[in-house]
Design an enzyme around this catalytic site. Sequence first.
Site, PDB file in Angstrom:
ATOM      1  N   SER A 201       0.777  -1.127   0.013  1.00  9.54           N
ATOM      2  CA  SER A 201      -0.100  -0.147  -0.065  1.00  9.54           C
ATOM      3  C   SER A 201       0.740   1.287   0.121  1.00  9.54           C
ATOM      4  O   SER A 201       0.303   2.299  -0.138  1.00  9.54           O
ATOM      5  CB  SER A 201      -0.757   0.120   1.131  1.00  9.54           C
ATOM      6  OG  SER A 201      -2.261  -0.835   0.972  1.00  9.54           O
ATOM      7  N   LYS A 204       0.378   3.973  -2.803  1.00  8.17           N
ATOM      8  CA  LYS A 204      -0.748   4.927  -2.623  1.00  8.17           C
ATOM      9  C   LYS A 204      -0.294   6.383  -2.723  1.00  8.17           C
ATOM     10  O   LYS A 204      -0.731   7.206  -2.985  1.00  8.17           O
ATOM     11  CB  LYS A 204      -1.727   4.802  -1.662  1.00  8.17           C
ATOM     12  CG  LYS A 204      -2.633   3.433  -1.685  1.00  8.17           C
ATOM     13  CD  LYS A 204      -3.401   3.351  -0.487  1.00  8.17           C
ATOM     14  CE  LYS A 204      -4.494   2.232  -0.620  1.00  8.17           C
ATOM     15  NZ  LYS A 204      -3.939   0.820  -0.639  1.00  8.17           N
ATOM     16  N   SER A 378      -5.743   3.965   4.120  1.00  9.92           N
ATOM     17  CA  SER A 378      -5.171   2.976   3.238  1.00  9.92           C
ATOM     18  C   SER A 378      -6.573   2.504   2.444  1.00  9.92           C
ATOM     19  O   SER A 378      -6.804   1.295   2.170  1.00  9.92           O
ATOM     20  CB  SER A 378      -4.588   1.755   3.621  1.00  9.92           C
ATOM     21  OG  SER A 378      -3.782   1.165   2.714  1.00  9.92           O
TER      22      SER A 378
END
Length: 541
Positions: A201, A204, A378
Amino acid sequence: MVMPELRGWQAARKRLARLERSSRPRLGRVARSAQPRPTGAVRSARPWVARLTQATGHRPGRPRTWQYTAGAATAGLALAAGVVTAAGPWDSTGQRTAERDRAAALEHAGGADHGRDSDMSGGVAASAPRPAPSAAPVLIGLGGTGGTVEPAAGAPALAGVLDPLLENPALGTRRSAVVVDVTTGRQLYGKDGGDGLTPASTTKIATAVAALSALGPDHRFTTRAALEPDTGELVLVGGGDPTLTAREDARGAASLRTLADATATALAARGLHRVTLSYDTTLYAGSGLHPIGVNENLARVSALTADEARTDGSDHGPAPRADDPAADAARAFGRFLADHGVRTTAPGPSKATGRSQTLATVSSPPLSDVVERMLTNSDNDIAEALARQTAAAGGERPDFAGGARAVAARLERLGLPLAGTAFHDGSGLDRTDRLTANLLTALLRTAADPARPGLRPVLTGLPVAGFTGTLADRYAQDGAAGIVRAKTGTLTGVNTLAGTAVDRDGRLLAFAFLTEGTTDPQAAQSALDHTATALAACGCG
């Protein structure tokens, strides 16, 4: 009846509020008198924190809320000097908000963990945190970020601190790490920083920078209701708003109910009380199903979706999703129209023509807020929407592949180091993604560039250690709460952490730690947290 423990917290919060008010003159004096390396401010803060400790009646044992607040307050005093106030949508007093929120909701945790056997795990908290706070420490020392990246004189000392920690067997078989001084751009530490590893993640961060660069922080996504004058067909046109909601409490998000209210009024003015209802999702292209398949971490990506197609009432984290998000949203819209006496057919897919008349619109919060929410929680659904929006803005096909190409192209235009990287989605759920620690730290430093204030939500959206999002329940027993802000990344066998930390000398550092081949996600997570804490405590420069 109020439990004694709760009464204690309430009393502590009141003391903290009074102490905050009384400390404002002190903060002003520190800001005016502190030197570029504000170690003296740290020393002057210690008696203040000691009084805070005494006021809240700490007893040994479980960490108390004051410990989190005192740590962040110490950092706030130490960093008052040199703070850059940048124009933008963030809240410069947000750290205090985060501390009060923490005191009011100790068990609150947010975000999603995508690890375990199915690349997903973690529970769903009762409610999502507010948009990420914008603490003043984030903006410390952002002036004069020009210059080339080169090793600093203090690098050997930092290596002596980090090398043993990164050799922890819990961190798997491959590791990559980079630490950069945000102000000077100097690389203070590097370990295989150019190796492309699975980022999970932390992808991102790249998606956020690309979207803000392509669209601007004030951009909003608009959902509209359009009437075809020739046929009387009412088309709900998706604008790719990942925050659109069908719930009563919109909390600043665009509301389908509000859209239906305005649409019904416009229909009544035309004498229409029955329409053929359709929905238009043609803003996006290709399959909405992520390459990992059906997964509770992500709905099918659609230009029209409400509440991220969640079917369990949650607002972040893994959840069961509707099979067809657009149809589900259109049915909700139809029910809201029915509340106004407007009868509709069962909705089906269509496309609004150039002759259609827009009856009503609702728009998302500004992109700056959406980016902060994505990073704090997230949020995979927002990430994939932003990748497609970046593709549409850049003339790429707005599907998974086009979004990946558009993100890479945007980063290349910013002059960021893309060697060793590969993008396949916007969320990091795709295990074939590859990012480097060099790129992640460069992204964070670019977001801190005073010449690019529109990118600042990338920093202010990072979860705050011990307070918000995916770090809300981490750093509970060390001194880094409120000082480390970082994006987490977790897949099976992958643990990553990238963000900023304020070190003992008051410098803002950008760091990225990537690991692969981990077998115990909790042990790996703890090892990364310990490494970030050591970085903040070091002052190795």
